[in-house]
Design an enzyme around this catalytic site. Sequence first.
Site, PDB file in Angstrom:
ATOM      1  N   CYS A 118       0.854  -1.192   0.000  1.00  0.00           N
ATOM      2  CA  CYS A 118       0.000   0.000   0.000  1.00  0.00           C
ATOM      3  C   CYS A 118       0.887   1.238   0.000  1.00  0.00           C
ATOM      4  O   CYS A 118       1.722   1.399   0.897  1.00  0.00           O
ATOM      5  CB  CYS A 118      -0.923   0.015   1.210  1.00  0.00           C
ATOM      6  SG  CYS A 118      -1.907   1.525   1.292  1.00  0.00           S
TER       7      CYS A 118
ATOM      8  N   CYS B 176      -4.052   7.001  -4.118  1.00  0.00           N
ATOM      9  CA  CYS B 176      -3.611   5.599  -4.029  1.00  0.00           C
ATOM     10  C   CYS B 176      -2.189   5.436  -4.567  1.00  0.00           C
ATOM     11  O   CYS B 176      -1.952   5.531  -5.773  1.00  0.00           O
ATOM     12  CB  CYS B 176      -4.560   4.656  -4.757  1.00  0.00           C
ATOM     13  SG  CYS B 176      -4.136   2.895  -4.576  1.00  0.00           S
TER      14      CYS B 176
END
Length: 335
Positions: free
Chosen positions: A91, A256
């Site tokens: 992530c 993101c």
Amino acid sequence: MKFSKGIHAIDSHTMGEPTRIVVGGIPQINGETMADKKKYLEDNLDYVRTALMHEPRGHNDMFGSIITSSNNKEADFGIIFMDGGGYLNMCGHGSIGAATVAVETGMVEMVEPVTNINMEAPAGLIKAKVMVENEKVKEVSITNVPSFLYMEDAKLEVPSLNKTITFDISFGGSFFAIIHAKELGVKVETSQVDVLKKLGIEIRDLINEKIKVQHPELEHIKTVDLVEIYDEPSNPEATYKNVVIFGQGQVDRSPCGTGTSAKLATLYKKGHLKIDEKFVYESITGTMFKGRVLEETKVGEFDAIIPEITGGAYITGFNHFVIDPEDPLKYGFTV
């Protein structure tokens, strides 16, 4: 008062997307590799994830990570990412948040103007450059794992749209389906978030039913976990705007980081982006990440890139969560 467990966590957000970082109060996470540790969490300690991600302590769009040890001598620590639906291999926003927390709380010694941190995730080693000014983290640049375009112009029939859509599948730490909003007849706007969520999860689940993916070097990575819907930007400084849907219908509030890496790899492979060329990704909330291609590499037979993602994160709280053994909802719930 009698509590069966007490879990220590630090809350932060990276350009709007939360990260609840577990730093203590849980049993040892066994495993030789970070993939092993991720599997151990799934099989033995999943209550940590459900208790902290789900209500009443969390919410449908909560995101988190667990700091653990790493057997990689290059790594300062290991990290495993989690959300309401399970665990992730990598992530970007979570790495930026963890690096910020590690430096500002003294887990890693603060060095001005740049503190270098290495974190190991199940997807590989993440290198972070933490920019520090007057004992305050200003922004973080992460060098992500090798990223690549896996499948170009894939086709999928979507029943709810009554049409076949065209999209790319790319890897940026996890596999992403990258789809232009016009393919779905939508815009990347907060007013359309409900339909974006519904379509994102429908498409992700259909892809995993119909299309086989397999990372050429990491056996445990074999599903498309996220859907990245991109559009023309609202901010003139941005190149594109996106929203990433994942988990149980979660919406990424940031641009993101892994999704930005996957997009960089896609654009580079298609000849639409050069090494060191400026790229700015805008989120559905209007926040932005900077991205750039550092260099070329290979992943198995795939042409790949080394991406760098830059963004800011902020600590929002220090938590000591307790679990009452008599609480019928002690490990969380969803509605």
